[in-house]
Design a protein around this motif. Structure first.
Motif, PDB file in Angstrom:
ATOM      1  N   SER A  15       0.846  -1.192   0.000  1.00  0.00           N
ATOM      2  CA  SER A  15       0.000   0.000   0.000  1.00  0.00           C
ATOM      3  C   SER A  15       0.879   1.239   0.000  1.00  0.00           C
ATOM      4  O   SER A  15       1.988   1.219   0.538  1.00  0.00           O
ATOM      5  N   ASP A  41       4.042   7.047   2.568  1.00  0.00           N
ATOM      6  CA  ASP A  41       4.066   5.936   3.506  1.00  0.00           C
ATOM      7  C   ASP A  41       3.857   4.656   2.708  1.00  0.00           C
ATOM      8  O   ASP A  41       2.786   4.450   2.124  1.00  0.00           O
ATOM      9  N   SER A  43       3.620   0.574   2.831  1.00  0.00           N
ATOM     10  CA  SER A  43       3.305  -0.481   3.791  1.00  0.00           C
ATOM     11  C   SER A  43       3.313  -1.837   3.108  1.00  0.00           C
ATOM     12  O   SER A  43       3.005  -1.949   1.925  1.00  0.00           O
ATOM     13  N   GLU A  45       1.823  -5.796   4.053  1.00  0.00           N
ATOM     14  CA  GLU A  45       1.088  -6.698   4.937  1.00  0.00           C
ATOM     15  C   GLU A  45       1.291  -8.115   4.428  1.00  0.00           C
ATOM     16  O   GLU A  45       0.908  -8.430   3.305  1.00  0.00           O
ATOM     17  N   LYS A  51       2.206  -9.464  10.441  1.00  0.00           N
ATOM     18  CA  LYS A  51       2.711  -8.176   9.984  1.00  0.00           C
ATOM     19  C   LYS A  51       4.226  -8.249   9.882  1.00  0.00           C
ATOM     20  O   LYS A  51       4.872  -8.958  10.647  1.00  0.00           O
ATOM     21  N   GLU A  54       8.813  -4.159  10.133  1.00  0.00           N
ATOM     22  CA  GLU A  54       8.661  -2.752   9.763  1.00  0.00           C
ATOM     23  C   GLU A  54       7.466  -2.674   8.842  1.00  0.00           C
ATOM     24  O   GLU A  54       7.595  -2.767   7.644  1.00  0.00           O
ATOM     25  N   MET A  55       6.312  -2.525   9.412  1.00  0.00           N
ATOM     26  CA  MET A  55       5.080  -2.551   8.627  1.00  0.00           C
ATOM     27  C   MET A  55       4.988  -1.367   7.672  1.00  0.00           C
ATOM     28  O   MET A  55       4.562  -1.511   6.546  1.00  0.00           O
ATOM     29  N   THR A  56       5.381  -0.182   8.130  1.00  0.00           N
ATOM     30  CA  THR A  56       5.278   1.013   7.293  1.00  0.00           C
ATOM     31  C   THR A  56       6.592   1.779   7.327  1.00  0.00           C
ATOM     32  O   THR A  56       7.223   1.881   8.366  1.00  0.00           O
ATOM     33  N   GLN A  57       6.967   2.271   6.168  1.00  0.00           N
ATOM     34  CA  GLN A  57       8.159   3.107   6.056  1.00  0.00           C
ATOM     35  C   GLN A  57       7.755   4.438   5.415  1.00  0.00           C
ATOM     36  O   GLN A  57       7.063   4.443   4.408  1.00  0.00           O
ATOM     37  N   ARG A  58       8.158   5.531   6.018  1.00  0.00           N
ATOM     38  CA  ARG A  58       7.933   6.854   5.419  1.00  0.00           C
ATOM     39  C   ARG A  58       9.174   7.178   4.595  1.00  0.00           C
ATOM     40  O   ARG A  58      10.289   7.200   5.117  1.00  0.00           O
TER      41      ARG A  58
END
Length: 84
Positions: A15, A41, A43, A45, A51, A54-58
């Motif tokens: 995502s 961001d 993500s 999954e 999960k 590191e589910m989300t990285q900016r």
């Protein structure tokens, strides 16, 4: 347009800014995704219901092309599967 891939040992849903783009892999090949330049961001999954660590990285995405996409790496905890 900018281009990126998401790598992980597992297959998962990618995502960007909350919008699902699809799976990170097609067979053994990484999928290449497109987005506008800027801060996003990203993500991942995992499809087994777990999960990634590191589910989300900016990230800032700029200066890419379809032949040299930027790669973002995620790391799943594979050790949990040994105890199931």
């Amino acid at each position: 347009m900018e281009f990126f891939t998401v790598s992980c040992l597992r297959k998962g849903k990618v995502s960007i800014d909350g919008s699902c783009l699809g799976e990170n892999k097609k067979g053994d090949m990484l999928s290449v995704f497109q987005c506008e330049a800027g801060l996003h961001d990203i993500s991942l999954e995992c499809q087994i219901g777990r999960k990634c660590r590191e589910m989300t990285q900016r990230v800032m995405i700029a200066g890419t092309n379809p032949f040299v996409p930027r790669e973002f790496r995620f790391f799943c905890d594979l050790a949990d599967d040994l105890y199931r």
